[in-house]
Design a protein around this motif. Sequence first.
Motif, short mmCIF file in Angstrom:
data_model
loop_
_atom_site.label_atom_id
_atom_site.label_comp_id
_atom_site.label_asym_id
_atom_site.label_seq_id
_atom_site.Cartn_x
_atom_site.Cartn_y
_atom_site.Cartn_z
N ALA A 123 0.83 -1.20 0.00
CA ALA A 123 0.00 0.00 0.00
C ALA A 123 0.86 1.26 0.00
O ALA A 123 1.98 1.28 0.54
CB ALA A 123 -0.92 0.00 1.22
N ALA A 124 0.34 2.32 -0.61
CA ALA A 124 1.04 3.60 -0.64
C ALA A 124 1.18 4.16 0.77
O ALA A 124 0.31 3.95 1.63
CB ALA A 124 0.28 4.59 -1.52
N ARG A 125 2.27 4.88 1.00
CA ARG A 125 2.54 5.44 2.32
C ARG A 125 2.41 6.96 2.36
O ARG A 125 2.42 7.55 3.44
CB ARG A 125 3.96 5.05 2.76
CG ARG A 125 4.11 3.55 3.02
CD ARG A 125 3.39 3.16 4.28
NE ARG A 125 3.47 1.72 4.54
CZ ARG A 125 2.97 1.14 5.62
NH1 ARG A 125 2.34 1.87 6.53
NH2 ARG A 125 3.05 -0.16 5.77
N THR A 126 2.34 7.60 1.21
CA THR A 126 2.18 9.05 1.14
C THR A 126 1.08 9.39 0.14
O THR A 126 0.73 8.57 -0.71
CB THR A 126 3.48 9.74 0.70
OG1 THR A 126 3.76 9.38 -0.67
CG2 THR A 126 4.65 9.32 1.59
N MET A 127 0.58 10.62 0.24
CA MET A 127 -0.47 11.04 -0.68
C MET A 127 0.06 11.06 -2.11
O MET A 127 -0.62 10.61 -3.04
CB MET A 127 -1.00 12.42 -0.31
CG MET A 127 -2.16 12.87 -1.21
SD MET A 127 -2.96 14.39 -0.65
CE MET A 127 -1.70 15.59 -1.06
N GLU A 128 1.27 11.56 -2.30
CA GLU A 128 1.84 11.60 -3.65
C GLU A 128 1.95 10.21 -4.24
O GLU A 128 1.62 9.98 -5.41
CB GLU A 128 3.21 12.27 -3.62
CG GLU A 128 3.87 12.39 -5.00
CD GLU A 128 5.24 13.03 -4.93
OE1 GLU A 128 5.85 13.21 -6.00
OE2 GLU A 128 5.69 13.35 -3.81
N GLN A 129 2.42 9.28 -3.44
CA GLN A 129 2.54 7.90 -3.91
C GLN A 129 1.17 7.31 -4.21
O GLN A 129 0.99 6.59 -5.21
CB GLN A 129 3.26 7.06 -2.85
CG GLN A 129 3.61 5.65 -3.32
CD GLN A 129 4.32 4.87 -2.24
OE1 GLN A 129 3.86 4.80 -1.10
NE2 GLN A 129 5.46 4.28 -2.59
#
Length: 322
Positions: A175-181
């Motif tokens: 899963a993504a860890r940042t909003m940008e990712q």
Amino acid sequence: MDTSADWSSPDPAADRFADLTGGVRICYRVQGPADGPALLLLAGLGLDLTSWPERLVHGFTERGFLVIRPDNRDAGRSSRIGTPPPGRLRQLLARPRQDAYDLADMAADTVGLLDHLGIERAHLVGMSMGGMIAQTLAARHPDRAATLTSIFSTTGNRRVGQPALSTLARLARPAARTMEQSVKRHLALLRHIGSTTYPPDQSLERTWASTVWQRGEGLPAGASVARQIAAIQASGDRTPELSRITAPTLVIHGDTDRMVHPSGGRATSRAIPGARHLEIRGLAHHLAPGVLDRLVELTGDLVQRHGASLQPSPEQERRSRG
């Protein structure tokens, strides 16, 4: 029945909350005339209520529907369930944990929300996993389902409706860890499961993905999505159950769907007595701008043919009078 829900808020698109039996809290939005026939939009795997495009919601409200959009449990601003998520091996083998919730539990959440709002029956529209929840609700609570529109969904039979291997590989990523990712991941997945015939609006999709991250307060979605996958797997093959659906049903699918193979839509329509099946050429697994008006028209026509005489409940009438 909880009669505290306020439909007269100055902001009709505001997030509201229903505390249900069992400790689950469901976030939802209500838009449209309080005395209109209720139409419930159920979102797919890992998606929140904003995954239903505003153009589609407005299309339904302009037709006079009272549109209700919940966040499913483990999505958006609804409750995160405390049970441990299944491990990767369990997911691959489709062996959910014994303490996993299932689609029937998610359908019960939806019934609880209708009770909270004082709504006796609703027209059900579900996409992907939301279609499975809507199917389950219609089968197990036939008195609450006026009509059913199942969009790119399936029956739970593992011989139909399976994702492409290339799609599974993308879903297996951490899963993504940042909003940008998270935004980059969404746009990349959309390039894979979207359609060139009905292309997405890249600007809207970028904005939407950012909003989803913010509504989820930046919590990684991996565990929540894993529990929702387990709910689907724990429900097994629902084909016999679908044969009990009595609500007039429309099954919509795209012929280029890589997330839920079109065989899932065909099997759904075969399983539900009298269901109409429509496979849209060029449609994939995305509610793209070019198909929204048609979806509103198709569901509206289904309701008009089979549910035009549906009257608002006494609680809706009371609320509409203020």
